[in-house]
Motif scaffolding. Structure first.
Motif, PDB file in Angstrom:
ATOM      1  N   PRO A  38       0.811  -1.217   0.000  1.00  0.00           N
ATOM      2  CA  PRO A  38       0.000   0.000   0.000  1.00  0.00           C
ATOM      3  C   PRO A  38       0.849   1.273   0.000  1.00  0.00           C
ATOM      4  N   ASP A  39       2.121   1.140   0.384  1.00  0.00           N
ATOM      5  CA  ASP A  39       3.010   2.312   0.441  1.00  0.00           C
ATOM      6  C   ASP A  39       3.573   2.669  -0.935  1.00  0.00           C
ATOM      7  N   VAL A  40       3.340   1.822  -1.937  1.00  0.00           N
ATOM      8  CA  VAL A  40       3.847   2.098  -3.286  1.00  0.00           C
ATOM      9  C   VAL A  40       2.647   2.216  -4.226  1.00  0.00           C
ATOM     10  N   GLN A  41       2.650   3.245  -5.061  1.00  0.00           N
ATOM     11  CA  GLN A  41       1.554   3.379  -6.028  1.00  0.00           C
ATOM     12  C   GLN A  41       1.703   2.353  -7.148  1.00  0.00           C
ATOM     13  N   ALA A  42       0.570   1.916  -7.688  1.00  0.00           N
ATOM     14  CA  ALA A  42       0.603   0.998  -8.821  1.00  0.00           C
ATOM     15  C   ALA A  42      -0.261   1.564  -9.924  1.00  0.00           C
ATOM     16  N   ASP A  43       0.251   1.553 -11.157  1.00  0.00           N
ATOM     17  CA  ASP A  43      -0.610   1.901 -12.283  1.00  0.00           C
ATOM     18  C   ASP A  43      -0.170   1.090 -13.488  1.00  0.00           C
ATOM     19  N   ASP A  44      -0.860   1.264 -14.607  1.00  0.00           N
ATOM     20  CA  ASP A  44      -0.505   0.488 -15.786  1.00  0.00           C
ATOM     21  C   ASP A  44      -0.682   1.300 -17.042  1.00  0.00           C
ATOM     22  N   LYS A  45       0.020   0.867 -18.085  1.00  0.00           N
ATOM     23  CA  LYS A  45      -0.087   1.525 -19.394  1.00  0.00           C
ATOM     24  C   LYS A  45      -0.112   0.443 -20.470  1.00  0.00           C
ATOM     25  N   ILE A  46      -0.894   0.690 -21.489  1.00  0.00           N
ATOM     26  CA  ILE A  46      -0.861  -0.193 -22.647  1.00  0.00           C
ATOM     27  C   ILE A  46       0.492   0.014 -23.329  1.00  0.00           C
ATOM     28  N   VAL A  47       1.101  -1.082 -23.736  1.00  0.00           N
ATOM     29  CA  VAL A  47       2.538  -1.039 -23.994  1.00  0.00           C
ATOM     30  C   VAL A  47       2.943  -0.166 -25.193  1.00  0.00           C
ATOM     31  N   ASP A  48       2.089  -0.061 -26.191  1.00  0.00           N
ATOM     32  CA  ASP A  48       2.474   0.802 -27.318  1.00  0.00           C
ATOM     33  C   ASP A  48       2.468   2.270 -26.894  1.00  0.00           C
ATOM     34  N   ASN A  49       1.461   2.625 -26.119  1.00  0.00           N
ATOM     35  CA  ASN A  49       1.442   3.985 -25.558  1.00  0.00           C
ATOM     36  C   ASN A  49       2.640   4.202 -24.641  1.00  0.00           C
ATOM     37  N   LEU A  50       2.958   3.180 -23.845  1.00  0.00           N
ATOM     38  CA  LEU A  50       4.093   3.285 -22.933  1.00  0.00           C
ATOM     39  C   LEU A  50       5.386   3.560 -23.712  1.00  0.00           C
ATOM     40  N   LEU A  81       7.178  -5.768 -16.785  1.00  0.00           N
ATOM     41  CA  LEU A  81       6.716  -6.144 -18.114  1.00  0.00           C
ATOM     42  C   LEU A  81       6.863  -7.640 -18.367  1.00  0.00           C
ATOM     43  N   PRO A  82       5.926  -8.214 -19.146  1.00  0.00           N
ATOM     44  CA  PRO A  82       6.132  -9.582 -19.620  1.00  0.00           C
ATOM     45  C   PRO A  82       7.366  -9.621 -20.541  1.00  0.00           C
ATOM     46  N   ASN A  83       7.844 -10.806 -20.802  1.00  0.00           N
ATOM     47  CA  ASN A  83       9.119 -11.031 -21.481  1.00  0.00           C
ATOM     48  C   ASN A  83       9.326 -10.241 -22.784  1.00  0.00           C
ATOM     49  N   LEU A  84       8.412 -10.384 -23.729  1.00  0.00           N
ATOM     50  CA  LEU A  84       8.611  -9.761 -25.049  1.00  0.00           C
ATOM     51  C   LEU A  84       8.622  -8.231 -24.974  1.00  0.00           C
ATOM     52  N   TYR A  85       7.640  -7.658 -24.303  1.00  0.00           N
ATOM     53  CA  TYR A  85       7.607  -6.191 -24.212  1.00  0.00           C
ATOM     54  C   TYR A  85       8.818  -5.691 -23.430  1.00  0.00           C
ATOM     55  N   GLY A  86       9.201  -6.470 -22.426  1.00  0.00           N
ATOM     56  CA  GLY A  86      10.341  -6.089 -21.599  1.00  0.00           C
ATOM     57  C   GLY A  86      11.630  -6.074 -22.400  1.00  0.00           C
ATOM     58  N   ASP A  87      11.772  -7.043 -23.276  1.00  0.00           N
ATOM     59  CA  ASP A  87      12.950  -7.116 -24.141  1.00  0.00           C
ATOM     60  C   ASP A  87      13.025  -5.867 -25.013  1.00  0.00           C
ATOM     61  N   ILE A  88      11.915  -5.528 -25.632  1.00  0.00           N
ATOM     62  CA  ILE A  88      11.903  -4.411 -26.577  1.00  0.00           C
ATOM     63  C   ILE A  88      12.091  -3.076 -25.846  1.00  0.00           C
ATOM     64  N   LEU A  89      11.347  -2.884 -24.766  1.00  0.00           N
ATOM     65  CA  LEU A  89      11.460  -1.593 -24.074  1.00  0.00           C
ATOM     66  C   LEU A  89      12.802  -1.422 -23.366  1.00  0.00           C
ATOM     67  N   SER A  90      13.446  -2.534 -23.003  1.00  0.00           N
ATOM     68  CA  SER A  90      14.781  -2.416 -22.403  1.00  0.00           C
ATOM     69  C   SER A  90      15.756  -1.797 -23.395  1.00  0.00           C
ATOM     70  N   ASP A  91      15.705  -2.271 -24.626  1.00  0.00           N
ATOM     71  CA  ASP A  91      16.624  -1.703 -25.616  1.00  0.00           C
ATOM     72  C   ASP A  91      16.238  -0.259 -25.941  1.00  0.00           C
ATOM     73  N   LEU A  92      14.946   0.008 -25.968  1.00  0.00           N
ATOM     74  CA  LEU A  92      14.514   1.394 -26.197  1.00  0.00           C
ATOM     75  C   LEU A  92      15.098   2.305 -25.112  1.00  0.00           C
TER      76      LEU A  92
END
Ligand code: NAI
Ligand code: MG
Length: 340
Positions: free
Chosen positions: A194-206, A222-233
């Motif tokens: 509860p001490d940390v906020q949580a939110d989400d974004k659709i990955v293309d918008n993210l 992030l799940p594996n595939l999106y995480g791979d791509i956004l890490s390099d980004l």
């Protein structure tokens, strides 16, 4: 009792950057005893296999490793060592911090975010088959267990580091069952924090948001595939491979390594940038609970970049790998003297 840490020099520039990192970590006075083990081409030549059982055993026993990049031989029959290590040791969280450093060729200033990428399932389970001759199918696996543990890793990190918010990336609007489960599990875990906020974004918008306003993000999960791509980004956003450290973490073991590969084009020339490996070493120190030593290393890197005098060619300088290591060692000596 010193910590025993497995050190895998790796291939290409691996031995150069890991020996530089080792010198820098040792300069902090951190009580580490290295166990040097082979993997990759070096191991193939000497022991006839890419990942000798002895190396795996050492990581299992010590539970912590610092690893240089490994060349994956091209051709069939060789599975990637990195994938093998991940599977054998169940290293489920790929953790990559991205921040802008002074004088780094970054697109944005003031970035300081960490990606937690799920490392064991999603489309990377590689369950594929042909459907007749003209179609192929790949199966996306998402489980509650894997989604929960990566979310928990991200929230634990946020809490430990005083980060206010964790953001999940997904495509649950389209993949309602798989990404839907990932997202639902994320919010279930969020209730424990509860001490940390949580939110989400659709990955293309993210992806777009990260390019335009990366400073607004603190921790991404992030799940594996999106995480791979956004890490390099994100690596691109903050100035490329020379400064990108990483870790693969599981319950039983953790391997720290730079994001970059073995850079055969500059291997053996004493011109590789060791900072990504040095910063991976700082993550390792923190993982061992040696926070003060970790901060010293990070501070030394920050000072070196701020001064901008001793930089490798990829950062626009003319210094060698060894000179960068020596300069960091000197700075750490000063920081120690200053009673940091
Ligand atoms: P790479 O990251 O090795 O090199 C890409 C470019 O960045 C090259 O021009 C290289 O000179 C430069 N570069 C990379 N690290 C640098 C550093 N520390 N300082 C200065 N310049 C640096 O990627 P590439 O060429 O795709 O892969 C080479 C080999 O590395 C392949 O066999 C690949 O499979 C392996 N690899 C291994 C990884 C690991 O063990 N974790 C990760 C990525 C690639
Ligand atoms: Mg990748």
């Amino acid at each position: 009792m010193p910590f025993r840490v497995t050190l895998i020099p790796g291939d290409g520039i691996g031995p150069e950057v890991t020996s530089a990192a080792r010198r820098v970590l040792e300069a902090t006075g951190a009580p580490i005893e290295w166990e040097i083990k082979k993997a990759g081409e070096a191991a193939l030549k000497e022991c006839g296999e890419l990942l000798p059982p002895d190396t795996l055993e050492s990581i299992r026993e010590n539970r912590v490793a610092l690893k240089g990049p490994i060349t994956t031989p091209v051709g069939t029959g060789f599975r990637s060592i990195n994938v093998a290590l991940r599977q054998e040791l169940d290293l489920y969280a790929n953790v990559r911090p991205f921040r802008t450093y002074p004088n780094a060729p970054a697109l944005h200033q003031g970035v300081d975010l960490v990606i937690f990428r799920e490392n064991t399932e999603d489309l990377y389970a590689g369950i594929e088959h042909m459907v007749g001759e003209e179609a192929a199918e790949s199966i996306k696996i998402i489980t509650r267990r894997a989604s929960a543990r990566i979310a928990r890793a991200a929230f634990e990190y946020a809490r430990r580091k005083g980060r206010r918010r964790v953001t999940a990336g997904h495509k649950a609007n389209i993949m309602k069952l798989t990404d839907g489960l990932f997202l639902r599990t994320f919010y279930e875990v969020a209730r424990e924090y509860p001490d940390v906020q949580a939110d989400d974004k659709i990955v293309d918008n993210l992806a777009m948001q990260l390019v335009m306003r990366p400073q607004e993000y603190q921790v991404l999960v992030l799940p594996n595939l999106y995480g791979d791509i956004l890490s390099d980004l994100c690596a691109g956003l903050v100035g490329g491979l020379g400064l990108a450290p990483g870790a693969n973490i599981g319950e039983g073991a953790a391997i720290f390594e730079p994001v970059h590969g073995s850079a055969p084009d500059i291997a053996g020339k004493n011109r590789a940038n060791p900072l990504a490996t040095v910063l991976s070493g700082a993550m390792l120190l923190e993982h061992l609970g040696l926070a003060e030593a970790a901060q010293m290393v990070e501070k030394a890197v920050w000072m070196l970049l701020e001064e901008g005098r001793v930089l490798t060619p990829d950062l626009g300088g003319r210094a060698s790998t060894q000179e960068v290591a020596q300069t960091l060692v000197d700075k750490i000596e000063i920081l120690k003297g200053g009673g940091m």
